[in-house]
Design an enzyme around this catalytic site. Structure first.
Site, mmCIF file in Angstrom:
data_model
loop_
_atom_site.group_PDB
_atom_site.id
_atom_site.type_symbol
_atom_site.label_atom_id
_atom_site.label_comp_id
_atom_site.label_asym_id
_atom_site.label_seq_id
_atom_site.Cartn_x
_atom_site.Cartn_y
_atom_site.Cartn_z
ATOM 1 N N ASP A 5 41.721 139.929 111.704
ATOM 2 C CA ASP A 5 42.401 138.430 111.195
ATOM 3 C C ASP A 5 42.497 137.434 112.506
ATOM 4 O OD1 ASP A 5 43.673 136.435 110.613
ATOM 5 O OD2 ASP A 5 45.409 137.034 109.499
ATOM 6 N N GLY B 268 38.848 129.201 105.153
ATOM 7 C CA GLY B 268 38.372 130.135 106.232
ATOM 8 C C GLY B 268 38.824 130.194 107.009
ATOM 9 N N VAL B 269 38.353 131.030 108.512
ATOM 10 C CA VAL B 269 39.330 130.450 109.115
ATOM 11 C C VAL B 269 40.077 129.445 109.848
ATOM 12 C CG1 VAL B 269 37.786 130.247 111.297
ATOM 13 C CG2 VAL B 269 38.939 132.623 111.770
ATOM 14 N N ASP B 270 39.769 128.170 109.696
ATOM 15 C CA ASP B 270 40.654 126.792 110.047
ATOM 16 C C ASP B 270 41.633 127.026 109.204
ATOM 17 O OD1 ASP B 270 40.906 124.620 110.717
ATOM 18 O OD2 ASP B 270 38.879 123.683 110.078
ATOM 19 N N THR C 146 29.448 131.350 110.108
ATOM 20 C CA THR C 146 28.691 132.917 109.253
ATOM 21 C C THR C 146 29.498 132.842 107.581
ATOM 22 O OG1 THR C 146 30.326 134.475 109.395
ATOM 23 C CG2 THR C 146 28.267 134.085 110.825
ATOM 24 N N VAL D 21 31.628 130.102 104.690
ATOM 25 C CA VAL D 21 30.978 128.673 104.228
ATOM 26 C C VAL D 21 29.966 127.340 105.053
ATOM 27 C CG1 VAL D 21 31.259 126.137 103.011
ATOM 28 C CG2 VAL D 21 33.473 127.971 103.381
ATOM 29 N N TYR D 22 29.588 127.985 106.438
ATOM 30 C CA TYR D 22 28.466 127.505 106.504
ATOM 31 C C TYR D 22 27.032 128.001 106.646
ATOM 32 C CZ TYR D 22 30.449 123.288 108.454
ATOM 33 O OH TYR D 22 31.975 122.545 108.614
HETATM 34 P P1 ADP Z 1 31.871 128.117 109.169
HETATM 35 O O1 ADP Z 1 32.840 126.791 108.050
HETATM 36 O O2 ADP Z 1 31.768 127.790 110.399
HETATM 37 O O3 ADP Z 1 31.382 129.314 108.352
HETATM 38 P P2 ADP Z 1 34.528 129.989 107.822
HETATM 39 O O4 ADP Z 1 35.518 129.960 107.545
HETATM 40 O O5 ADP Z 1 33.525 129.289 106.339
HETATM 41 O O6 ADP Z 1 33.721 128.941 108.793
HETATM 42 O O7 ADP Z 1 33.504 131.726 108.201
HETATM 43 C C1 ADP Z 1 33.281 131.808 109.319
HETATM 44 C C2 ADP Z 1 33.605 133.377 109.499
HETATM 45 O O8 ADP Z 1 34.971 133.334 109.994
HETATM 46 C C3 ADP Z 1 33.357 133.853 108.804
HETATM 47 O O9 ADP Z 1 32.039 135.026 108.461
HETATM 48 C C4 ADP Z 1 34.597 134.118 107.240
HETATM 49 O O10 ADP Z 1 34.334 136.003 107.275
HETATM 50 C C5 ADP Z 1 35.313 134.915 109.024
HETATM 51 N N1 ADP Z 1 36.880 134.537 108.613
HETATM 52 C C6 ADP Z 1 37.710 133.805 107.552
HETATM 53 N N2 ADP Z 1 38.834 134.501 107.891
HETATM 54 C C7 ADP Z 1 39.033 134.703 108.876
HETATM 55 C C8 ADP Z 1 40.238 135.048 109.830
HETATM 56 N N3 ADP Z 1 41.283 134.677 109.455
HETATM 57 N N4 ADP Z 1 39.993 136.066 111.367
HETATM 58 C C9 ADP Z 1 38.427 135.895 111.425
HETATM 59 N N5 ADP Z 1 37.384 135.727 110.514
HETATM 60 C C10 ADP Z 1 38.021 134.797 109.399
#
Ligand code: ADP
Length: 179
Positions: free
Chosen positions: A14, A36-38, A122, A124-125
């Protein structure tokens, strides 16, 4: 992996737990938070992060903006906006490379010595993960080659082991090309 003076590693985990000088957020153009990560970064940083993001006024795809890290262990957040995968004919690869290059450039200009990246675009995008890994590793290797003393530590934080395997292979390839 060592490139120049930089230790470069890939881990599963994470990214909000990374105590690097900066963590990179895979944000959207508004910089006002998302899933997601955001979402995870905004939750862990607390509401002051959103308040600072509101003052920035958004960010074009492929570019990056910096804020403080607030309640995160990281001192700064570098927000970059990855491209939505649309089949590959809309400049997605160059835009993704730009995310890594601009993020590292911002970090370097703020004298930040360590940085952690998620696998931008990788989720949602929907960028194909194997291609995203190759682009990420090539962009980082090229920045480290241009300025071998700039960073102590670069970390790719993948959210699952299958992504980690792809990024590890890509980092090995890019670091070898680099020798
Ligand atoms: P995007 O819209 O750029 O695709 P996402 O957040 O949907 O962004 O996903 C980008 C990557 O981050 C994915 O591979 C997802 O599995 C990963 N991800 C989601 N949450 C976390 C986290 N807390 N730490 C690290 N990676 C994460």
């Amino acid at each position: 992996m060592i490139v120049g003076a930089t230790r470069w590693e890939v881990v599963t985990g994470d990214i909000t737990r990374s105590a690097t000088d900066a963590i990179v957020n895979a944000a959207n153009n508004s910089l006002l938070g998302g899933g997601g990560v955001d979402g995870a970064i905004h939750r862990a940083a607390g509401p002051e992060l959103l308040a600072e993001c509101r003052t920035i006024g958004g960010c074009p795809t492929g570019e990056a903006r910096i804020t403080r890290g607030y309640d995160l262990p990281a001192r700064y957040v570098i927000h970059t906006v990855g491209p939505v995968w649309n089949g590959g004919g809309r400049g997605e690869r160059d835009l993704l490379a730009g995310c890594y290059a601009h993020s590292l450039d911002l970090a370097r200009r703020h004298a930040l010595r360590s940085i952690a990246f998620p696998a931008i675009s990788t989720g949602v995008y929907a960028f194909p993960k194997d291609q995203a890994a190759g682009i990420a590793a090539a962009a980082v290797a090229s920045a480290l080659r241009r300025d071998p003393e700039a960073f102590d530590f670069v970390r790719f934080v993948c959210f699952d082991d299958s992504t980690t395997v792809l990024f590890e292979a890509a980092v090995r390839d890019a670091a070898c090309d680099d020798q």
